[in-house]
Design a protein around this motif. Structure first.
Motif, mmCIF file in Angstrom:
data_model
loop_
_atom_site.group_PDB
_atom_site.id
_atom_site.type_symbol
_atom_site.label_atom_id
_atom_site.label_comp_id
_atom_site.label_asym_id
_atom_site.label_seq_id
_atom_site.Cartn_x
_atom_site.Cartn_y
_atom_site.Cartn_z
ATOM 1 N N ILE A 139 19.917 -2.044 3.334
ATOM 2 C CA ILE A 139 19.688 -2.667 2.023
ATOM 3 C C ILE A 139 20.740 -3.744 1.801
ATOM 4 C CG2 ILE A 139 19.538 -2.276 -0.465
ATOM 5 C CD1 ILE A 139 18.871 0.652 0.164
ATOM 6 N N LEU A 140 20.291 -4.986 1.583
ATOM 7 C CA LEU A 140 21.210 -6.087 1.296
ATOM 8 C C LEU A 140 21.490 -6.212 -0.197
ATOM 9 C CD1 LEU A 140 19.857 -8.875 3.668
ATOM 10 C CD2 LEU A 140 21.705 -7.265 4.082
ATOM 11 N N ARG A 141 20.476 -5.971 -1.006
ATOM 12 C CA ARG A 141 20.634 -6.043 -2.451
ATOM 13 C C ARG A 141 19.702 -5.034 -3.097
ATOM 14 N NH1 ARG A 141 19.604 -11.721 -5.039
ATOM 15 N NH2 ARG A 141 21.152 -12.238 -3.452
ATOM 16 N N ASP A 142 20.253 -4.190 -3.962
ATOM 17 C CA ASP A 142 19.477 -3.106 -4.551
ATOM 18 C C ASP A 142 19.662 -3.126 -6.063
ATOM 19 O OD1 ASP A 142 18.148 -0.826 -5.222
ATOM 20 O OD2 ASP A 142 19.240 0.509 -3.862
ATOM 21 N N PRO A 143 18.574 -3.347 -6.849
ATOM 22 C CA PRO A 143 18.703 -3.344 -8.312
ATOM 23 C C PRO A 143 18.855 -1.950 -8.900
ATOM 24 C CG PRO A 143 16.419 -3.649 -7.697
ATOM 25 C CD PRO A 143 17.204 -3.634 -6.422
ATOM 26 N N GLY A 144 18.775 -0.932 -8.047
ATOM 27 C CA GLY A 144 18.918 0.430 -8.536
ATOM 28 C C GLY A 144 17.588 1.121 -8.712
ATOM 29 N N TYR A 145 17.590 2.228 -9.416
ATOM 30 C CA TYR A 145 16.405 3.036 -9.694
ATOM 31 C C TYR A 145 15.762 3.598 -8.427
ATOM 32 C CZ TYR A 145 16.870 0.331 -13.998
ATOM 33 O OH TYR A 145 17.355 -0.274 -15.123
ATOM 34 N N GLY A 146 16.486 3.587 -7.329
ATOM 35 C CA GLY A 146 15.929 4.089 -6.088
ATOM 36 C C GLY A 146 14.999 3.135 -5.382
ATOM 37 N N LEU A 147 14.936 1.880 -5.830
ATOM 38 C CA LEU A 147 14.006 0.917 -5.240
ATOM 39 C C LEU A 147 14.396 0.556 -3.811
ATOM 40 C CD1 LEU A 147 13.422 -1.442 -8.292
ATOM 41 C CD2 LEU A 147 11.794 0.156 -7.290
ATOM 42 N N GLY A 148 15.702 0.492 -3.523
ATOM 43 C CA GLY A 148 16.133 0.168 -2.171
ATOM 44 C C GLY A 148 15.702 1.234 -1.172
ATOM 45 N N ASN A 149 15.942 2.497 -1.502
ATOM 46 C CA ASN A 149 15.532 3.579 -0.605
ATOM 47 C C ASN A 149 14.023 3.650 -0.456
ATOM 48 O OD1 ASN A 149 18.199 4.344 -0.216
ATOM 49 N ND2 ASN A 149 18.192 5.753 -1.958
ATOM 50 N N LYS B 72 0.823 -1.208 0.000
ATOM 51 C CA LYS B 72 0.000 0.000 0.000
ATOM 52 C C LYS B 72 0.859 1.261 0.000
ATOM 53 C CE LYS B 72 -3.455 2.345 2.855
ATOM 54 N NZ LYS B 72 -4.255 2.256 4.096
ATOM 55 N N GLU B 73 1.961 1.233 0.717
ATOM 56 C CA GLU B 73 2.789 2.419 0.873
ATOM 57 C C GLU B 73 3.886 2.531 -0.174
ATOM 58 O OE1 GLU B 73 2.139 4.794 2.826
ATOM 59 O OE2 GLU B 73 0.505 3.797 3.896
ATOM 60 N N PHE B 74 4.170 1.433 -0.880
ATOM 61 C CA PHE B 74 5.302 1.427 -1.810
ATOM 62 C C PHE B 74 4.969 2.241 -3.049
ATOM 63 C CE2 PHE B 74 8.476 -0.058 -4.718
ATOM 64 C CZ PHE B 74 9.548 -0.451 -3.920
ATOM 65 N N ARG B 75 5.846 3.169 -3.403
ATOM 66 C CA ARG B 75 5.675 4.005 -4.581
ATOM 67 C C ARG B 75 6.755 3.635 -5.590
ATOM 68 N NH1 ARG B 75 6.484 10.046 -3.317
ATOM 69 N NH2 ARG B 75 8.651 9.363 -3.318
ATOM 70 N N VAL B 76 6.339 3.195 -6.770
ATOM 71 C CA VAL B 76 7.277 2.724 -7.781
ATOM 72 C C VAL B 76 7.917 3.902 -8.491
ATOM 73 C CG1 VAL B 76 7.581 1.316 -9.842
ATOM 74 C CG2 VAL B 76 5.900 0.666 -8.123
ATOM 75 N N PRO B 77 9.244 3.990 -8.483
ATOM 76 C CA PRO B 77 9.905 5.054 -9.241
ATOM 77 C C PRO B 77 9.727 4.834 -10.742
ATOM 78 C CG PRO B 77 11.373 4.092 -7.588
ATOM 79 C CD PRO B 77 10.183 3.202 -7.696
ATOM 80 N N ASP B 78 10.166 5.803 -11.503
ATOM 81 C CA ASP B 78 10.078 5.705 -12.963
ATOM 82 C C ASP B 78 11.166 4.753 -13.452
ATOM 83 O OD1 ASP B 78 9.513 6.024 -15.585
ATOM 84 O OD2 ASP B 78 10.439 8.001 -15.784
ATOM 85 N N VAL B 79 10.774 3.496 -13.710
ATOM 86 C CA VAL B 79 11.722 2.452 -14.106
ATOM 87 C C VAL B 79 11.346 1.941 -15.485
ATOM 88 C CG1 VAL B 79 12.701 0.212 -13.541
ATOM 89 C CG2 VAL B 79 12.059 1.788 -11.711
ATOM 90 N N LYS C 273 9.299 2.142 6.879
ATOM 91 C CA LYS C 273 9.282 3.064 8.005
ATOM 92 C C LYS C 273 7.916 3.677 8.257
ATOM 93 C CE LYS C 273 14.169 4.410 7.861
ATOM 94 N NZ LYS C 273 15.131 5.519 7.671
ATOM 95 N N THR C 274 7.030 3.617 7.252
ATOM 96 C CA THR C 274 5.693 4.180 7.438
ATOM 97 C C THR C 274 4.774 3.252 8.226
ATOM 98 O OG1 THR C 274 4.885 3.228 5.359
ATOM 99 C CG2 THR C 274 5.907 5.415 5.248
ATOM 100 N N ILE C 275 5.178 1.998 8.409
ATOM 101 C CA ILE C 275 4.318 1.028 9.104
ATOM 102 C C ILE C 275 4.472 1.226 10.609
ATOM 103 C CG2 ILE C 275 3.864 -1.431 9.465
ATOM 104 C CD1 ILE C 275 4.950 -1.914 6.661
ATOM 105 N N THR C 276 3.364 1.516 11.265
ATOM 106 C CA THR C 276 3.395 1.800 12.709
ATOM 107 C C THR C 276 2.974 0.594 13.548
ATOM 108 O OG1 THR C 276 1.141 2.681 12.594
ATOM 109 C CG2 THR C 276 2.969 4.246 12.323
ATOM 110 N N THR C 277 2.338 -0.384 12.902
ATOM 111 C CA THR C 277 1.905 -1.568 13.651
ATOM 112 C C THR C 277 3.114 -2.355 14.127
ATOM 113 O OG1 THR C 277 -0.068 -1.701 12.266
ATOM 114 C CG2 THR C 277 0.477 -3.636 13.592
ATOM 115 N N LYS C 278 3.094 -2.749 15.379
ATOM 116 C CA LYS C 278 4.239 -3.464 15.941
ATOM 117 C C LYS C 278 4.087 -4.973 15.791
ATOM 118 C CE LYS C 278 5.632 -0.031 19.368
ATOM 119 N NZ LYS C 278 6.006 0.195 20.784
ATOM 120 N N TRP C 279 5.239 -5.621 15.730
ATOM 121 C CA TRP C 279 5.296 -7.075 15.674
ATOM 122 C C TRP C 279 5.143 -7.651 17.077
ATOM 123 C CZ3 TRP C 279 7.257 -10.198 11.345
ATOM 124 C CH2 TRP C 279 7.490 -9.464 10.193
ATOM 125 N N ASN C 280 4.791 -8.908 17.117
ATOM 126 C CA ASN C 280 4.935 -9.677 18.350
ATOM 127 C C ASN C 280 6.367 -10.201 18.352
ATOM 128 O OD1 ASN C 280 2.179 -9.380 19.055
ATOM 129 N ND2 ASN C 280 1.640 -11.057 17.662
#
Length: 472
Positions: A425-435, A393-400, A442-449
């Motif tokens: 980031i362990l592996r980043d294909p580029g285009y700003g996808l890792g960031n 829901k929060e992921f915004r796809v860069p212009d790839v 970071k936008t997810i506020t719900t906590k894990w158990n």
């Protein structure tokens, strides 16, 4: 298949080079026989054998059971399908050559059985003599020794020659020849197999010569006999013949002596060769990966959220989907309570809260456990599928401009309170996808158990593979 063939040829070349450098000039023919046959089998099997060595790697991402983030992108593609005529021609050519060689191989075998059925057979010291019409040198196939009927009836066949052929029979040298011929039929394009056959048959002659010398105890007489019988090679491709590879090297080998110590050292010297080749060609170091449940591994394309579902994140979500950047400025007072919960997850620290900084420093000193080592393991409320829905829901796809799926691997720590921190980031294909992946997390506020060890909550390292499917 190409990789297998190249590896097999390379292995054969290494083994054959080691044979000629270390073993072929010494008198240890029984060991050499098994070395040649063993290296053939080794070269056929090793390229398809994988010996995994697992090493512990912190939150190694699972390559197969990757969670997918399917994001639609308007990418126009045109697929051009080409008929692989060259591949088909190669396959047809290979099958045709194999068929012709197989037919020739079978005809050569049938020649021996035809000669056996149409000529006189005699038992001779565990073998069968086949008396052929005409003059010829004795030669052997399996348990049969083919000799001239006239020379046998006139007792002109020298006992040394019969002893030589009996050695081929009793040591079953024909099986070696049949094995290498089968390999030549299947892998006719490999020139090293022809060199292997020559080395194997030459070693057979050394073994048969040793048997003659051991029984008749007269090297000079035997060498004179071989010179007297020197004629062009036999026309029987699968036979063992007295005249095969009659060279100066064969004569020298009859009088050569190799001490037991030297033989043992040379034989031991090939072991590092085998070990090194296993290490290079088969041993594969693999990092232990974080297990992901198959039932939670794949996400479908996100559906449009209802107004009620998106209300809590309405302002931020709308900004992201419109392509606007989210400012990293200080938090608004009106949102302070909500955002304070996300401070630890997003890796932010309030400069005005000294106690919070101390708590974070203390938490960072606590050990981080591998996800797979915990019981119970960390669990997101509603399951990993619900977690991926939030990311989607929060992921915004860069212009790839790509027409294939791209995969991002992100690592983070699930803290003892269930929040997320330490994004990397362990592996980043580029285009700003890792960031973008880190920003969306970071936008997810719900906590894990959180995960636990002996009932106590602990920090857990977690790896998340995200696949951006641009063609969805």
């Amino acid at each position: 298949m190409e990789t297998y063939i190249l590896k097999s040829i390379l292995l054969l070349g290494i083994f054959l080079a080691a044979y000629h450098l270390l073993l072929s000039r010494e008198k240890m023919h029984r060991f050499n026989r098994f070395y040649l046959l063993g290296s053939l089998l080794f070269s056929l099997v090793l390229p398809v054998v994988t010996i995994p060595i697992y090493v512990t790697a912190e939150a190694s991402p699972p390559p197969e059971e990757a969670m997918q983030l399917l994001v639609a992108a308007p990418v126009a593609t045109t697929e051009v399908v080409q008929t692989p005529y060259l591949f088909y021609a190669t396959v047809v050519g290979y099958v045709l050559v194999v068929t012709l060689l197989a037919v020739r191989f079978m005809l050569n075998i049938l020649r021996f059985y035809k000669a056996k059925r149409s000529n006189t057979l005699l038992d001779y010291n565990g073998a069968t003599l086949v008396l052929l019409k005409g003059e010829m040198l004795p030669h052997t196939f399996l348990n049969y020794i083919f000799i001239s009927d006239k020379e046998y009836e006139r007792r002109l066949t020298e006992p040394e020659l019969l002893t030589h052929e009996l050695a081929h029979v009793h040591q079953k040298h024909t099986l070696d020849v049949l094995f290498i011929e089968l390999l030549k039929t299947m892998f006719w394009f490999n020139p090293l197999l022809y060199l292997y056959k020559r080395a194997i048959q030459t070693n057979h002659e050394f073994l048969a010569d040793d048997a003659v010398i051991h029984q008749h105890l007269n090297i000079t007489t035997y060498q004179s006999l071989l010179l007297d019988k020197a004629t062009p090679p036999m026309a029987y491709a699968l036979a063992s013949s007295i005249n095969f590879s009659l060279t100066k090297k064969r004569f020298i080998m009859m009088t050569k002596t190799t001490t037991r110590l030297k033989a043992a050292l040379l034989q031991a010297s090939v072991l590092p060769v085998f070990a090194a080749l296993v290490l290079i060609f088969s041993v594969k170091v693999e990092a232990q990966s974080v297990p992901v449940s198959k039932t939670e591994a794949t996400l479908s394309k996100p559906k449009k959220a209802s107004a009620s579902q998106s209300a809590p994140l309405k302002t931020k979500s709308t900004a992201l989907k419109q392509g606007k950047k989210v400012a990293a400025s200080p938090l608004k007072k009106s949102d302070s309570k909500k955002e304070e919960k996300g401070v630890h997850k997003a890796g932010l620290a309030s400069s005005g809260n000294v106690g919070s900084m101390k708590d974070k420093a203390t938490a960072d000193q606590q050990p981080v456990y591998n996800f797979a080592d915990l019981d119970p393991q960390p669990e997101f409320p509603g399951g990993i599928g619900e977690f991926m829905k939030l990311v989607n829901k929060e992921f915004r796809v860069p212009d790839v401009k790509e027409d294939k799926p791209l995969r991002v691997y992100v690592q983070f720590v699930i803290e003892t309170d269930g929040s997320m921190s330490g994004f990397k980031i362990l592996r980043d294909p580029g285009y700003g996808l890792g960031n973008e992946a880190i920003r969306a997390l970071k936008t997810i506020t719900t906590k894990w158990n959180p995960g636990k060890v002996k009932g106590a909550a602990v920090r857990t390292s977690y790896a998340l593979p995200i696949t951006v499917n641009l063609k969805a």
